[in-house]
Design an enzyme around this catalytic site. Structure first.
Site, mmCIF file in Angstrom:
data_model
loop_
_atom_site.group_PDB
_atom_site.id
_atom_site.type_symbol
_atom_site.label_atom_id
_atom_site.label_comp_id
_atom_site.label_asym_id
_atom_site.label_seq_id
_atom_site.Cartn_x
_atom_site.Cartn_y
_atom_site.Cartn_z
ATOM 1 N N TYR A 1 81.938 79.153 -7.742
ATOM 2 C CA TYR A 1 82.586 79.964 -6.680
ATOM 3 C C TYR A 1 82.431 81.456 -6.912
ATOM 4 C CZ TYR A 1 85.385 75.595 -6.697
ATOM 5 O OH TYR A 1 85.814 74.298 -6.704
ATOM 6 N N CYS B 1 70.815 75.736 -20.240
ATOM 7 C CA CYS B 1 69.491 76.195 -19.840
ATOM 8 C C CYS B 1 69.359 76.414 -18.343
ATOM 9 C CB CYS B 1 68.454 75.192 -20.329
ATOM 10 S SG CYS B 1 68.582 74.991 -22.092
ATOM 11 N N GLU B 2 70.176 77.264 -17.791
ATOM 12 C CA GLU B 2 69.941 77.756 -16.445
ATOM 13 C C GLU B 2 70.688 79.070 -16.258
ATOM 14 O OE1 GLU B 2 72.090 75.817 -13.027
ATOM 15 O OE2 GLU B 2 71.983 74.085 -14.360
HETATM 16 N N1 LLP Z 1 97.153 69.772 -1.494
HETATM 17 C C1 LLP Z 1 95.941 69.443 -1.041
HETATM 18 C C2 LLP Z 1 95.822 68.490 0.060
HETATM 19 C C3 LLP Z 1 94.796 70.014 -1.626
HETATM 20 O O1 LLP Z 1 93.596 69.706 -1.168
HETATM 21 C C4 LLP Z 1 94.939 70.942 -2.693
HETATM 22 C C5 LLP Z 1 93.782 71.555 -3.336
HETATM 23 C C6 LLP Z 1 96.238 71.243 -3.135
HETATM 24 C C7 LLP Z 1 97.326 70.642 -2.502
HETATM 25 C C8 LLP Z 1 96.502 72.197 -4.263
HETATM 26 O O2 LLP Z 1 96.055 73.463 -3.960
HETATM 27 P P1 LLP Z 1 96.409 74.685 -4.951
HETATM 28 O O3 LLP Z 1 97.917 74.871 -4.928
HETATM 29 O O4 LLP Z 1 95.930 74.348 -6.289
HETATM 30 O O5 LLP Z 1 95.692 75.839 -4.369
HETATM 31 N N2 LLP Z 1 88.429 73.763 -7.406
HETATM 32 C C9 LLP Z 1 88.866 74.886 -6.611
HETATM 33 C C10 LLP Z 1 90.159 74.624 -5.880
HETATM 34 C C11 LLP Z 1 90.126 73.380 -5.011
HETATM 35 C C12 LLP Z 1 91.405 73.093 -4.291
HETATM 36 C C13 LLP Z 1 91.377 71.738 -3.678
HETATM 37 N N3 LLP Z 1 92.566 71.336 -3.008
HETATM 38 C C14 LLP Z 1 88.941 76.121 -7.516
HETATM 39 O O6 LLP Z 1 88.659 76.026 -8.701
HETATM 40 O O7 LLP Z 1 89.254 77.210 -7.051
#
Ligand code: LLP
Length: 434
Positions: free
Chosen positions: A331, A358-359
């Protein structure tokens, strides 16, 4: 705020010297602060005090069993998205009865498992999914509790890959189809309509989009309460955290010095903006935050392999890589990087901070200014508690990192570093090649 701070020249988590953790368990290692997690849980509760709240920690952010147990002890339920996550809740001694099951593609087996363990509700993402849940509940002779996820078509003003509440995202049912979807649900005898749900995205840094979305859905929630007696409104997660000034943000002085209009979104401002909209509904409010709960509560420790001085460019090569923490590669996200031992007599260095994979994508930071550190010295990636270990892979046949939980002056290994033997344990050479 969080509990990572320097004591003299040495970075500590709560009362624990992080260098001691690295010495004992090696690197790369994730270290989590139980105190920070508890603080964030309580701040969220206090920020929306006055509402009937149920916090379902979005365990996708960090699903280590120790972290889950800690939240279960605090009284949290869980927002889970797979049968695997449900089994983790059970393994950690958490409560499925106060947990919700989200996600666009729940399988029949996962639905069955959730029903057998008394899930609080399914958050339904589509009409075909509703039919599937009804079918499985019918086979078990039970009624499945549900809330339908409504897509309010609101711009969350965040990274495209974590925006979920726009009409072109795969999530939820458009607001204009909501009434019909609930009518259809009401006709299914194995479905119990229990609530309404929204989640517009992750790492939101302003209250505006939350307010806009809640305002759009609140009238529907009121109608559903009258028509079907729904008892809750789940407003999802998404509260953003500080990445840029991560270390400094642990200090009250940092917050106090910021003008009010430049303060990052806090649970207090979030609560102040949303409570007046939610309270009149007289519904229980479910919160499903992940990143806010654990993001600033974790760091990734790494060791410097080499400082490679290039032509007009320096590279700090460390022993953590994109397989351990993929967020910068995936990201372009920013993680503050600090030395474990601060030394004011050292010069500052500008370098690309990279892993050994290696990238070229295996880069944590470009042209980052950091105190000069040499081979064998330790650094920490801040704000790595959410979407860190859980998104790690074994790319380049690198085993999964270790995880450690700190509470006060106590710390314990809560996930051992993966060995090579464990890593290849399920692989085999087929008979026809032997
Ligand atoms: N509820 C639902 C339906 C979700 O899809 C998500 C996150 C959450 C709650 C929790 O969201 P949060 O409070 O953590 O923002 N891998 C990405 C973030 C992906 C979020 C996916 N859904 C990153 O590293 O930024």
């Amino acid at each position: 705020m969080h509990h990572f701070h320097y004591v003299g020249p040495d970075l500590h988590c709560e009362s624990v010297d992080l260098a001691a953790v690295a010495k004992l368990y090696g690197t790369p290692t994730y270290v989590y602060s139980a105190g920070t997690m508890a603080d964030h849980y309580h701040r969220l509760q206090q920020g929306l005090a006055g509402l009937d709240l149920q916090i379902c920690y979005a365990m996708k952010a960090n699903s280590n069993l120790a972290v889950l147990r800690h939240y279960a002890n605090l009284g949290a339920g869980f927002d889970l998205v797979s049968g695997g996550e449900l089994r983790r809740v059970l393994a950690a001694g958490g409560n499925v009865r106060t947990s919700v099951f989200a996600g666009v593609g729940k399988t029949e087996a996962e639905i069955k498992l959730a029903l057998e363990h008394g899930i609080y509700a399914f958050h339904v993402e589509s009409e075909p999914e509703l039919a599937r849940i009804s079918h499985v509940a019918g086979q078990l002779g039970v009624r499945a509790p549900i809330a339908i996820r409504i897509n309010p078509d609101v711009d969350a003003l965040t990274h495209a890959k974590v925006t979920t509440g726009k009409s072109d995202n795969k999530f939820g049912i458009p607001l204009r189809h909501a009434a019909a979807a609930y009518e259809a649900a009401a006709k299914l005898k194995n479905i119990e309509i229990k609530g309404v749900q929204m989640h517009i995205g992750s790492q939101l840094t302003e209250a505006g989009p939350f307010v806009e979305a809640v305002k759009k859905i609140a009238p529907l929630a009121a109608q559903l309460k009258t028509a079907y007696g729904i008892t809750y409104f789940s407003i999802g997660g998404g509260l953003g955290i500080v990445y840029q000034d991560s270390l400094a943000s642990g200090q009250p002085a940092w917050w106090d010095a910021l003008p009010a209009d430049r303060r990052p979104l806090t649970p207090e401002t979030y609560g102040q903006a949303l409570t007046p909209l939610l309270a009149p509904l007289g519904l229980k409010v479910l919160l499903e935050h992940g990143r806010f709960m654990v993001g600033n509560a974790g760091v990734l420790l790494a060791r410097v392999e080499h400082l490679k001085r290039g032509a007009g460019k320096n590279f700090l090569i460390v022993d953590a890589a994109m397989n351990d923490l993929v967020r910068p590669a995936m990201y372009d996200s920013y993680h503050e990087i600090v030395p474990l031992h601060r030394d004011s007599s050292r010069r500052a260095l500008t370098a690309d901070i990279v892993g050994p994979i290696c990238e070229s994508g295996d880069c944590f930071a470009k042209d980052r200014k950091i105190q000069e550190v040499g081979e064998g010295e330790l650094i920490a990636f801040m704000s790595a508690g959410a979407y860190g270990y859980v998104m790690a892979s074994r790319y380049n046949t690198r085993g999964m990192a270790a995880e450690v939980l700190v509470q006060g002056s106590m710390f314990e290994l809560v996930n051992a570093r993966e060995t090579f033997e464990q890593l290849i344990a399920h692989e085999k050479v087929p008979a026809f090649l032997q």
